[in-house]
Enzyme design. Structure first.
Site, PDB file in Angstrom:
ATOM      1  N   SER A 193      45.813  30.144  43.608  1.00 45.70           N
ATOM      2  CA  SER A 193      46.929  30.584  44.204  1.00 45.70           C
ATOM      3  C   SER A 193      47.798  29.202  44.770  1.00 45.70           C
ATOM      4  O   SER A 193      48.330  28.478  43.777  1.00 45.70           O
ATOM      5  CB  SER A 193      46.787  31.176  45.578  1.00 45.70           C
ATOM      6  OG  SER A 193      47.945  31.963  45.965  1.00 45.70           O
ATOM      7  N   ASP A 290      48.801  41.718  40.832  1.00 39.27           N
ATOM      8  CA  ASP A 290      49.101  40.527  41.553  1.00 39.27           C
ATOM      9  C   ASP A 290      50.493  40.454  41.744  1.00 39.27           C
ATOM     10  O   ASP A 290      51.077  40.173  40.461  1.00 39.27           O
ATOM     11  CB  ASP A 290      48.313  39.330  41.170  1.00 39.27           C
ATOM     12  CG  ASP A 290      48.460  38.135  41.971  1.00 39.27           C
ATOM     13  OD1 ASP A 290      49.425  38.188  43.180  1.00 39.27           O
ATOM     14  OD2 ASP A 290      47.804  36.972  41.823  1.00 39.27           O
ATOM     15  N   HIS A 320      44.885  39.912  43.455  1.00 36.49           N
ATOM     16  CA  HIS A 320      44.908  38.326  43.817  1.00 36.49           C
ATOM     17  C   HIS A 320      43.654  38.203  44.819  1.00 36.49           C
ATOM     18  O   HIS A 320      43.316  38.924  45.568  1.00 36.49           O
ATOM     19  CB  HIS A 320      46.221  38.225  44.710  1.00 36.49           C
ATOM     20  CG  HIS A 320      46.407  36.925  45.155  1.00 36.49           C
ATOM     21  ND1 HIS A 320      47.187  35.877  44.424  1.00 36.49           N
ATOM     22  CD2 HIS A 320      46.162  36.093  46.235  1.00 36.49           C
ATOM     23  CE1 HIS A 320      47.052  34.869  44.997  1.00 36.49           C
ATOM     24  NE2 HIS A 320      46.565  34.774  46.144  1.00 36.49           N
TER      25      HIS A 320
END
Length: 363
Positions: A193, A290, A320
């Site tokens: 991320s 996501d 995610h």
């Protein structure tokens, strides 16, 4: 559930995941399908269990958000065994030393590859501790040393502080590889991320030095944030209900880079860089459900167009944050096992000869 002690919540979570599949499906509910994809049962079951608590990644006071994530990291269970650790400080010219933790598989000899790892959390939350299980898993299953970095967080430190710390950490690892037990010619960088964003930023910045200074030989990117300027389709499709939300993304970016004019800076929006030639080979893993999916895939496509060897892997059925759930359902472990294999293979296939070829910009 919030009134139940966290150890009990963790035990209940693991007990539910240990149930026979028909019972897990009964608890999770009917399969969720969107955009032609079907959510994995493990992911759907996790979302159903999280819905029983007042769990959110972002919103409100940033210190409270950090504290909640730290408290709940134990829910997924103990970390991988067979890996020893030691903490160290990385000297920095910006705001004091950068904390780090070195993970070493107990059976691994000296001179191994090294992965510099940058944790996720929207540049605002997360820490070395919250990603301890992830780093242990990668160290043991890829048979590499892992150096996890505790970079400065926003809003106390706005962009580009985290990107500066990431670059400082990589250069430290390259200079001190031998004292870390690693091969100085086999240093990779990765993250998830926001951490994947920082890893890609380091690759871009080091490629721009045109041969001056060390560069990563591989990048391992899990659902990277790559563009702070554009809203893509996946952000609307999965705006709510799939762990990371649209509101979370806004909250994170507003804390990290409140200056809108800076959001197009390639150190933040790596997808907008004029030239991606010369970046190291990459494994880019995205999740089908996501909000960040489309910008991560777009970055993989741009790497390929620039001549960079890249594996673009969209896990159609995942959400995610899957790197943080490796101790739960088998589907999360499968995804992480694949990534560990990609890292190990990518590092094994490199050589001193073709590192030069891979990194030399082409006309």
């Amino acid at each position: 559930m919030d009134r139940v002690p966290l150890p009990v919540q963790g035990a209940a979570l693991h007990a539910v995941f240990a149930l026979p599949r028909p019972l897990r499906r009964l608890i999770a509910g009917a399969p969720i399908r969107r955009d032609g994809l079907e959510l994995a049962l493990d992911a759907q079951l996790l979302l159903r269990m999280l819905a029983l608590t007042d769990t959110s990644l972002a919103g409100g006071d940033h210190l409270d958000a950090r504290a909640q994530l730290e408290l709940r990291r134990g829910l997924v269970g103990p970390g991988v065994t067979g890996v020893r650790t030691r903490d160290l400080d990385i000297p920095s010219d910006s705001g004091g030393p950068v904390p780090a933790r070195l993970y070493e598989p107990v059976s691994l000899g000296t001179g191994s590859p090294l992965l510099v790892y940058l944790h996720g959390g929207g540049w605002v939350i997360g820490s070395i501790e919250t990603h301890d299980a992830t780093c242990r898993y990668l160290a043991r299953n890829a048979q590499v040393r892992v150096l996890s970095i505790g970079y400065r967080l926003a809003p106390e430190h706005h962009f580009p502080a985290a990107a500066e710390d990431a670059l400082t950490a990589f250069r430290f690892a390259a200079r001190n590889a031998e004292s870390l037990g690693a091969d100085p010619s086999a240093i990779a960088i990765g993250g998830d991320s926001a951490g994947a964003n920082l890893a890609a930023s380091v690759c871009l910045q080091t490629a721009q030095t045109m041969g001056k200074g060390p560069r990563p030989v591989f990048q391992l990117l899990f659902y990277p944030a790559t563009d702070g300027t554009t809203r893509r389709r996946s952000r609307d499709l999965f705006a709510d209900g799939f762990f990371l939300t649209d509101d979370d993304m806004t909250w994170f970016l507003d804390h990290y880079c409140p200056d809108l004019d800076l959001r197009s800076d390639p150190r933040l929006s790596v997808l907008l860089a004029d030239d991606l030639r010369g970046l190291p080979p990459a494994y880019v893993a995205t999740a089908g459900f996501d909000p960040l999916r489309d910008e991560g895939n777009a970055f993989a496509d741009r790497l390929r167009e620039a001549g960079v060897p890249v594996v673009k892997r969209q896990h159609d059925d995942l959400i995610h944050g899957f790197v943080s759930f490796v101790k739960l359902g088998t589907r999360f472990r499968e995804a992480m096992s694949e990534a560990a294999g990609a890292l190990r293979t990518g590092l094994a296939l490199r050589s001193r000869a073709n590192v030069v070829d891979l990194f030399r910009p082409t006309a």
